[in-house]
Design a protein around this motif. Structure first.
Motif, PDB file in Angstrom:
ATOM      1  N   ILE A 127       0.864  -1.181   0.000  1.00  0.00           N
ATOM      2  CA  ILE A 127       0.000   0.000   0.000  1.00  0.00           C
ATOM      3  C   ILE A 127       0.898   1.228   0.000  1.00  0.00           C
ATOM      4  O   ILE A 127       1.802   1.356   0.826  1.00  0.00           O
ATOM      5  N   ARG A 128       0.646   2.105  -0.959  1.00  0.00           N
ATOM      6  CA  ARG A 128       1.439   3.335  -1.030  1.00  0.00           C
ATOM      7  C   ARG A 128       0.786   4.437  -0.203  1.00  0.00           C
ATOM      8  O   ARG A 128      -0.407   4.688  -0.314  1.00  0.00           O
ATOM      9  N   ILE A 129       1.596   5.101   0.611  1.00  0.00           N
ATOM     10  CA  ILE A 129       1.134   6.240   1.399  1.00  0.00           C
ATOM     11  C   ILE A 129       1.207   7.502   0.545  1.00  0.00           C
ATOM     12  O   ILE A 129       2.218   7.764  -0.117  1.00  0.00           O
ATOM     13  N   ALA A 130       0.136   8.280   0.560  1.00  0.00           N
ATOM     14  CA  ALA A 130       0.147   9.598  -0.078  1.00  0.00           C
ATOM     15  C   ALA A 130       0.768  10.591   0.900  1.00  0.00           C
ATOM     16  O   ALA A 130       0.106  11.066   1.824  1.00  0.00           O
ATOM     17  N   SER A 131       2.031  10.866   0.720  1.00  0.00           N
ATOM     18  CA  SER A 131       2.746  11.733   1.665  1.00  0.00           C
ATOM     19  C   SER A 131       2.327  13.192   1.473  1.00  0.00           C
ATOM     20  O   SER A 131       1.843  13.590   0.412  1.00  0.00           O
ATOM     21  N   GLU A 132       2.524  13.968   2.516  1.00  0.00           N
ATOM     22  CA  GLU A 132       2.268  15.401   2.432  1.00  0.00           C
ATOM     23  C   GLU A 132       3.473  16.072   1.793  1.00  0.00           C
ATOM     24  O   GLU A 132       4.614  15.749   2.102  1.00  0.00           O
TER      25      GLU A 132
ATOM     26  N   TYR B  57      -1.080  20.151  -1.338  1.00  0.00           N
ATOM     27  CA  TYR B  57      -0.700  19.705   0.001  1.00  0.00           C
ATOM     28  C   TYR B  57      -0.298  18.238   0.058  1.00  0.00           C
ATOM     29  O   TYR B  57       0.563  17.855   0.833  1.00  0.00           O
ATOM     30  N   THR B  58      -0.985  17.411  -0.722  1.00  0.00           N
ATOM     31  CA  THR B  58      -0.805  15.960  -0.617  1.00  0.00           C
ATOM     32  C   THR B  58      -0.491  15.372  -1.985  1.00  0.00           C
ATOM     33  O   THR B  58      -1.086  15.774  -2.992  1.00  0.00           O
ATOM     34  N   SER B  59       0.418  14.415  -2.017  1.00  0.00           N
ATOM     35  CA  SER B  59       0.764  13.751  -3.265  1.00  0.00           C
ATOM     36  C   SER B  59      -0.476  13.121  -3.903  1.00  0.00           C
ATOM     37  O   SER B  59      -1.341  12.578  -3.217  1.00  0.00           O
ATOM     38  N   ARG B  60      -0.561  13.197  -5.231  1.00  0.00           N
ATOM     39  CA  ARG B  60      -1.665  12.539  -5.942  1.00  0.00           C
ATOM     40  C   ARG B  60      -1.497  11.025  -5.945  1.00  0.00           C
ATOM     41  O   ARG B  60      -2.418  10.283  -6.305  1.00  0.00           O
ATOM     42  N   LEU B  61      -0.322  10.543  -5.574  1.00  0.00           N
ATOM     43  CA  LEU B  61      -0.011   9.116  -5.601  1.00  0.00           C
ATOM     44  C   LEU B  61      -0.258   8.495  -4.237  1.00  0.00           C
ATOM     45  O   LEU B  61       0.163   9.026  -3.214  1.00  0.00           O
ATOM     46  N   GLY B  62      -0.947   7.373  -4.208  1.00  0.00           N
ATOM     47  CA  GLY B  62      -1.119   6.646  -2.964  1.00  0.00           C
ATOM     48  C   GLY B  62      -2.404   6.989  -2.233  1.00  0.00           C
ATOM     49  O   GLY B  62      -3.297   7.684  -2.728  1.00  0.00           O
TER      50      GLY B  62
END
Length: 465
Positions: free
Chosen positions: A178-183, A191-196
């Motif tokens: 599971i990929r985390i959408a990092s800030e 604010y937040t990555s579109r990925l994850g």
């Protein structure tokens, strides 16, 4: 008075360096006599020095091995190569000599994996980590690879629907990440990555869609931020948040045993480059170990996905200064026999800097110049706006050619520049050569691709159909 170009470099930087030395007034790169290369193959010229790929992989492995030993870290380390940095077969062949794993980004990546598997270069001991947003073709190709059951495939889900799509595409059980959408950093426009998947959504996602499904095991949590692995408060804060999520998920998901910290090791873009890789590795592992001990959970296996670090420092480009134009009383333009926009596109797209040094004339006097490419676009240049300092080069002499080398260009430049395809103003792709060493340590060169010609372009444009 010290007025030679060599004097300028030696008083500005710590020079010579491991990969850069002088031989009879000319530059060498990892022991490669670049003037001999020019005499044999001409310019413009691109090259890959393949042993540097293995060298960087082994360096990273040694840092993790030593740090884990120092800390008494109980997990294992797995080095993965991020194929999007350079998909060339010679890059993958060299990387796979070093017991590495593969990270993919799109459907056609799986065709590359299948080809390598058919040739016996990937097998049951290799992991294939499937990242990115997954279109139907990518989902199906991943499922086909899983169905073969002779390689360890871990799809890293990017959104809520990918698990159900994978389950529909294969009858086999899934081991997923599971990929985390990092800030993102405050300077970003978002604010937040579109990925994850967002931090706060990961546990509900697991409890709702995965926990009670006997066909799905979660093995890995994936963490990556755009700035790469940097010694900043922002990086350490995001890593800590990721570790807290890992611990929370581990407590309800026994199959979770791996943390993927992505890529992000920087590569050398300046002679003044200073980055303590081992310090960063040890600090990361220490943070992981500390949080896990606090939460009373086992330390995870660590995966990395180094792309630029693997291949970036293996390559270079050599150009000839064709002509010098004096456009006013202050600006001298040295025009090269190629284009920055088309053949080193990051210099144009993101103002990337590479190590730029003359190949010859180090014993000559120097002058301040601007560098221009051959296209008719005003952005086809490389000057102090895109170079950290003003550009100083040996003085131009129309009767004695000056050659320039751009080094550590091995990541992304061919794929972003559209290797073998159309170029702005139809500036041709340079000749591309591969450099290796035989069992006696002697240099061996071969031509990978010739310089594009008019027929190549005419064919691509449909004039021969």
């Amino acid at each position: 008075m010290k007025t030679k170009y060599r004097d300028l470099i030696e008083q500005t930087f710590d020079f010579p360096q491991n990969e850069f030395k002088l031989k009879e007034g000319n530059l060498t790169f990892h022991g490669i006599d670049l003037m001999n290369l020019i005499k044999e193959y001409g310019t413009p010229l691109k090259f890959h020095y393949l042993p540097q790929i293995s060298n960087n992989i082994q360096r990273a492995k040694s840092w993790f091995r030593e740090a884990m030993s120092n800390l008494g870290y109980s997990g294992n380390y797995y080095y993965s190569y991020c194929t999007k940095s350079s998909h060339f077969s010679f890059v993958l062949d060299e990387a796979l000599k070093n017991d590495v794993h593969i990270e993919t980004s799109s459907a056609f990546d799986i065709d590359i994996v299948q080809n390598l598997k058919n040739k016996g270069k990937l097998g049951p001991n290799n992991y294939v980590l499937c990242n990115g947003f997954k279109l139907p073709k990518y989902i199906q190709n991943i499922a086909n690879l899983i169905d073969q059951e002779d390689i360890k495939v871990i799809p890293i889900v990017d959104n809520f629907r990918e698990v159900s799509e994978l389950l529909e595409a294969t009858d086999k059980n899934l081991s997923i990440g599971i990929r985390i959408a990092s800030e993102e950093e405050p300077k970003f426009e978002f604010y937040t990555s579109r990925l994850g998947i967002r931090y706060r959504d990961i546990l509900p996602f697991f409890n709702t869609l995965i926990k009670d499904n006997p066909r799905v095991d979660v093995k890995m949590l994936h963490f990556f931020i755009n700035t790469g692995i940097t010694d900043t408060a922002y990086y350490w804060n995001e890593l800590t948040k990721c570790l807290r999520v890992y611990c929370e998920l581990k407590k309800v998901c026994p199959t979770l045993d791996s943390l993927n910290i992505g890529g992000g090791f920087p590569i050398k873009k300046s002679l003044a480059f200073d980055y303590d890789y081992f310090y960063m590795v040890q600090e990361i592992l220490q943070q992981v170990k500390h949080v896990c001990e606090e939460e009373n959970i086992p330390e995870p296996h660590i995966f990395t996905e180094f792309g630029s670090f693997t291949v970036g420092e293996s390559a270079g480009a050599i150009f000839k200064v064709l002509y010098q134009k004096h456009q006013n009383d202050r600006e001298k333009w040295n025009l090269i026999d190629s284009s920055f926009m088309t053949n080193l596109p990051d210099t144009w797209a993101i103002n990337q800097r590479f190590i730029m040094l003359p190949v010859n004339k180090w014993e000559e006097k120097y002058e301040r110049v601007l560098l221009g490419g051959l296209t008719c676009d005003s952005d086809d240049y490389y000057n102090s706006e895109q170079h950290s300092n003003a550009i100083y080069l040996p003085q131009f002499d129309p009767n004695s050619p000056l050659y320039l080398g751009f080094f550590n260009t091995g990541a992304y430049q061919e794929t972003i520049g559209g290797f073998g395809g159309l170029k702005h103003c139809l500036i041709p792709e340079p000749k591309h050569i591969l450099i290796s060493r035989n069992e006696n340590g002697q240099l061996v060169t071969e031509v990978f691709s010739e310089e594009q010609n008019a027929s190549d372009f005419m064919n691509l444009l449909g004039y021969y159909k």
